[in-house]
Design an enzyme around this catalytic site. Sequence first.
Site, PDB file in Angstrom:
ATOM      1  N   HIS A 138     -23.116 -30.551  27.573  1.00  0.00           N
ATOM      2  CA  HIS A 138     -21.948 -30.276  28.375  1.00  0.00           C
ATOM      3  C   HIS A 138     -22.483 -29.839  29.874  1.00  0.00           C
ATOM      4  O   HIS A 138     -23.503 -29.026  29.960  1.00  0.00           O
ATOM      5  CB  HIS A 138     -21.108 -28.891  27.973  1.00  0.00           C
ATOM      6  CG  HIS A 138     -20.461 -28.211  28.803  1.00  0.00           C
ATOM      7  ND1 HIS A 138     -19.759 -28.844  29.472  1.00  0.00           N
ATOM      8  CD2 HIS A 138     -20.465 -26.873  29.358  1.00  0.00           C
ATOM      9  CE1 HIS A 138     -18.742 -28.001  30.171  1.00  0.00           C
ATOM     10  NE2 HIS A 138     -19.222 -26.720  30.049  1.00  0.00           N
ATOM     11  N   ASN A 163     -18.249 -29.544  36.761  1.00  0.00           N
ATOM     12  CA  ASN A 163     -17.951 -29.131  35.417  1.00  0.00           C
ATOM     13  C   ASN A 163     -16.538 -29.456  34.994  1.00  0.00           C
ATOM     14  O   ASN A 163     -15.615 -28.983  35.469  1.00  0.00           O
ATOM     15  CB  ASN A 163     -18.175 -27.690  35.238  1.00  0.00           C
ATOM     16  CG  ASN A 163     -18.128 -27.212  33.963  1.00  0.00           C
ATOM     17  OD1 ASN A 163     -17.347 -27.684  33.073  1.00  0.00           O
ATOM     18  ND2 ASN A 163     -18.487 -25.984  33.853  1.00  0.00           N
ATOM     19  N   CYS A 211     -15.035 -26.405  26.451  1.00  0.00           N
ATOM     20  CA  CYS A 211     -16.151 -27.223  26.811  1.00  0.00           C
ATOM     21  C   CYS A 211     -16.659 -27.743  25.479  1.00  0.00           C
ATOM     22  O   CYS A 211     -17.572 -28.771  25.545  1.00  0.00           O
ATOM     23  CB  CYS A 211     -17.185 -26.453  27.627  1.00  0.00           C
ATOM     24  SG  CYS A 211     -16.541 -25.639  29.018  1.00  0.00           S
TER      25      CYS A 211
END
Length: 338
Positions: free
Chosen positions: A263, A294, A128
């Site tokens: 993020h 996500n 990420c």
Amino acid sequence: MTDAPTRPALVQSTGPAHTRIYAYGAARGENAVPNDDLVGPIDSSDEWIRQRTGIVTRVRADAATTAIDLASDAAAEAVATAGIDPALIDAVIVATISNPKQTPSVSAIVADRIGANPAAAYDLNAACAGFAYGVAQADALIRAGSAHYAVVVGAEKLSDIVDPTDRSISFLLGDGAGAAVVGPSDFPGIGPTVWGSDGSKAEAVGMNHTLVEFRDGQSPWPTLRQEGPTVFRWAVWEMVKVARQALEVAGVQASDLAAFVPHQANMRIIDEFAKQLKLPETVVIGRDIETTGNTSAASIPLATHRLLVEHPELSGGLALQIGFGAGLVFGAQVVVLP
């Protein structure tokens, strides 16, 4: 005492003093998947997912679509928007954990597809934090004279590596790619990067098995898993410190920001970040997770792309971006929005 051997002096390249991001591109999975489609195998509910994560729906790609396809589409849009001749792009960096093959790299294929062949091309695996890592590397390569223009892509097809029965992470993940063109600038457009890792927490997020174990019949197909509470605490308490450092080394304050793009891991983490950083109401916060999910390395550029579409007035303003995830790894920098 003997004289040192004589030899010609090596020439070392140098580049421009500054870089900036010229444009963003985005590609999202073709299908919107609401919470209700996922709750059965994890014995959950739409309400539980919304309260815990802020996700209402997420995007997932068709079975035939790969992370390479998503990366190529996002990169092509970024290059077209930047107005740069693809032949001038001499570095393509793709951050991904979902390359459908160990090799060749996603980046080499993307470079060819967008017309940047024979650009230097490599993939990086920083989960990420991958896009923030890629921006840091593009900035350094250009200022060192090793590249003139670079394309940085965060691309993931996480639906290929998710177990629909895994309550720890399955409902979080989406598919997509975000890209940025980085090039020379007459003003500082990318601040210093604060990055690092903590491998002592490597087991907190990652794959539950290896491909070798799968090959030998010792495990099912490897999928992502996480220790939710561990990751949440680390993100909330440790990553806020990194975000503050990124502001400090860039010589700016939270009140100077036009946008904050963390993020897209969890809406509760994003909200806690905003609270601890004491962001004024004038700062627009990326909340792409609500409808995209996500998307790991793709989440920051996807969220930034959406912010610029919905808030064109942010152009030219400062954005703080921070990525963090499996490794555990992290990276943050302040950038000028194109």
